[in-house]
Design a protein around this motif. Structure first.
Motif, short mmCIF file in Angstrom:
data_model
loop_
_atom_site.label_atom_id
_atom_site.label_comp_id
_atom_site.label_asym_id
_atom_site.label_seq_id
_atom_site.Cartn_x
_atom_site.Cartn_y
_atom_site.Cartn_z
N ILE A 1 0.92 -1.38 -0.06
CA ILE A 1 -0.07 0.32 -0.14
C ILE A 1 0.41 1.25 -0.01
N THR B 1 -6.83 5.89 -6.75
CA THR B 1 -6.68 4.70 -6.15
C THR B 1 -6.73 3.72 -6.77
N PHE C 1 -6.06 -5.11 -5.76
CA PHE C 1 -6.33 -4.83 -4.56
C PHE C 1 -7.40 -4.94 -3.98
N ALA D 1 -8.37 -2.91 0.73
CA ALA D 1 -6.81 -2.90 0.54
C ALA D 1 -7.02 -1.21 0.06
N LYS D 2 -7.88 -0.83 -0.70
CA LYS D 2 -8.14 0.23 -1.47
C LYS D 2 -8.61 1.69 -0.20
N ALA E 1 -5.86 2.46 1.77
CA ALA E 1 -4.56 3.46 0.06
C ALA E 1 -4.95 4.83 0.24
#
Length: 462
Positions: A38, A102, A109, A113-114, A117
């Protein structure tokens, strides 16, 4: 000229040593997992533009136009103002639409996770605004033959990130990547400050101030014509690494980190030798060619070519033979496991195959920019990039993360061959003399011996 190259070399070397300390800490504290992935994705986008701007693209489009400008203060101010406004708008867009960005940058991802991030990508992107100011001032300082500030100031980013890691090492990994992101911004601010100090000393700020107050007209059309082609022409290796990162989001967790650590090692000799020499050589051959001293420009290129070639050969041989031992020594601590070492060492070998073509291309592309062949250099870069993308897609299935690094090296070979074609194979052949070929064979043999000794030394240390 060689004195300036040594100053550049020492500055970059200092920065890279601190960079390895940073990476060693990062590998130990974060390891190779979704959290490190990330952060590397969040930092990759602004770092992509930083490398494009700072490693030649801006200077190679700005300096020739600046040298020919009739009223330099006004020309300088207009270029700075227009580009800074564009970058500022770009940064605001990324901040406001970070979720969209993103989804593009980290398509592979998970949704969780997105979500982690997205704000980090927005925060890290503001580093681009800071590094543009640094690059702009650095180009003007280069014109005044001052390289030291820019060469040594890159260490400030690494110092900032090292401090961030030390302060957060006992915190949860999700918090550590926030500390690192703020460290990026603080490092950028520090770089701006030292460049402002140098710019004041060398009267660059005075030049900008006069230009801002002036009402005179200044033509920046030549700069605008060359800028975008110069960006594309200088960015093949950087965009290649960026594409690798994007495709790696579809692979197993840790793949982005393997690419990152291996590419960092690839960038060490590339920056120390290729960038350090081309940064100093470009202003010199530009002035020689503008003054009609073509023979002197070619002689300078010939001398630098052989020194650079020998250094790149040595670095390539040592890194390929000792890849696993180097990775183990530098990174196999804490959260970075023996399995991570296996993956990263093979990725490093794939990247190092392309070191010589990428490094030498940096030298010969300087000639294209000095002769105002920006568009031709951009076309060559575009072809190389297309080849890289095709091979990345083709090799990602059978070779996974290794295929991405190998595709980058193949793209570098195509880039170098096409650049040489434009430079002139007949002119290139003139660089070769019997004594240089003898030295080349000698360097290869010495490099193999050095690599074996270096490998045994690392094994003894480990």
């Amino acid at each position: 000229m060689f004195k300036s190259i040594i100053v550049n070399f020492l500055g970059i070397f200092n920065s890279r040593i601190l960079g390895f300390i940073r990476d060693l800490l990062s590998a130990s504290v974060l390891g190779a997992n979704i959290y490190s992935d990330i952060f590397f994705v969040a930092f990759k986008f602004p770092n992509l533009f930083r490398r494009i701007f700072a490693e030649g693209a801006f200077a190679q489009s700005f300096l020739p136009s600046f040298a020919k400008a009739k009223y330099k203060p006004r020309f300088t101010w207009l270029v700075f103002k227009k580009l800074f406004i564009i970058i500022l708008i770009f940064s605001l867009f990324v901040t406001l639409f970070s979720n969209l960005v993103t989804n593009i940058l980290a398509s592979g991802f998970s949704e969780e996770a997105k979500k982690l991030a997205s704000p980090l990508i927005a925060l890290n992107f503001w580093y681009l605004d800071l590094i543009f100011i640094v690059t702009f001032l650095a180009s003007l300082l280069q014109y005044k033959k001052h390289f030291a500030t820019t060469a040594f100031s890159t260490a400030l980013l690494n110092i900032s990130l090292i401090i961030a890691l030390l302060l957060s090492m006992n915190l949860p990994k999700e918090q550590i990547i926030w500390y690192l992101s703020f460290g990026v911004i603080i490092g950028g601010i520090a770089q701006v400050i030292v460049h402002l100090i140098a710019a004041r000393k060398y009267k660059v700020l005075k030049l900008l101030y006069i230009g801002a107050k002036s009402k005179k007209e200044a033509d920046i059309s030549t700069f605008k014509k060359h800028f975008l082609p110069s960006i594309l022409g200088n960015s093949t290796a950087q965009i290649s690494a960026f594409i690798d990162t994007w495709l790696a989001t579809f692979l197993i967790s840790g793949s982005i980190s393997y690419l990152y650590y291996a590419n960092r090692l690839f960038q060490l000799p590339f920056a120390l030798f290729a960038i350090a020499t081309s940064t100093v050589l470009f202003p010199k051959i530009t002035k020689n060619l503008n003054d009609g001293r073509e023979k002197e420009a070619f002689e300078s290129m010939k001398k630098v070519f052989w020194v650079l070639f020998y250094l790149l050969i040595t670095a390539t041989v040592v890194a390929i033979i000792s890849s696993k031992e180097i990775i183990r020594l530098l990174f196999e601590h804490g959260a970075f496991t023996a399995k991570d070492t296996e993956f990263t060492s093979v990725v490093l070998i794939m990247y190092m195959i392309g070191l010589i073509p990428y490094g030498l291309n940096k030298l010969f592309s300087s000639y294209l920019y000095a002769t105002h062949k920006h568009l031709k250099a951009a076309k060559i870069s575009a072809i190389s990039l297309l080849v890289n993308i095709v091979f990345s897609v083709a090799l990602i299935f059978p070779l996974k993360v290794y295929g991405l690094a190998l595709a980058s090296s193949i793209g570098g070979m195509v880039l170098f061959i096409l650049t040489l074609k434009e430079f002139g194979f007949s002119e290139f052949v003139k660089f070769f003399e019997k004594k240089y070929i003898f030295y080349m064979i000698l360097v290869i043999l010495i490099s193999i011996i050095l690599a074996i000794v270096f490998k045994q030394l690392i094994l003894f240390i480990i």
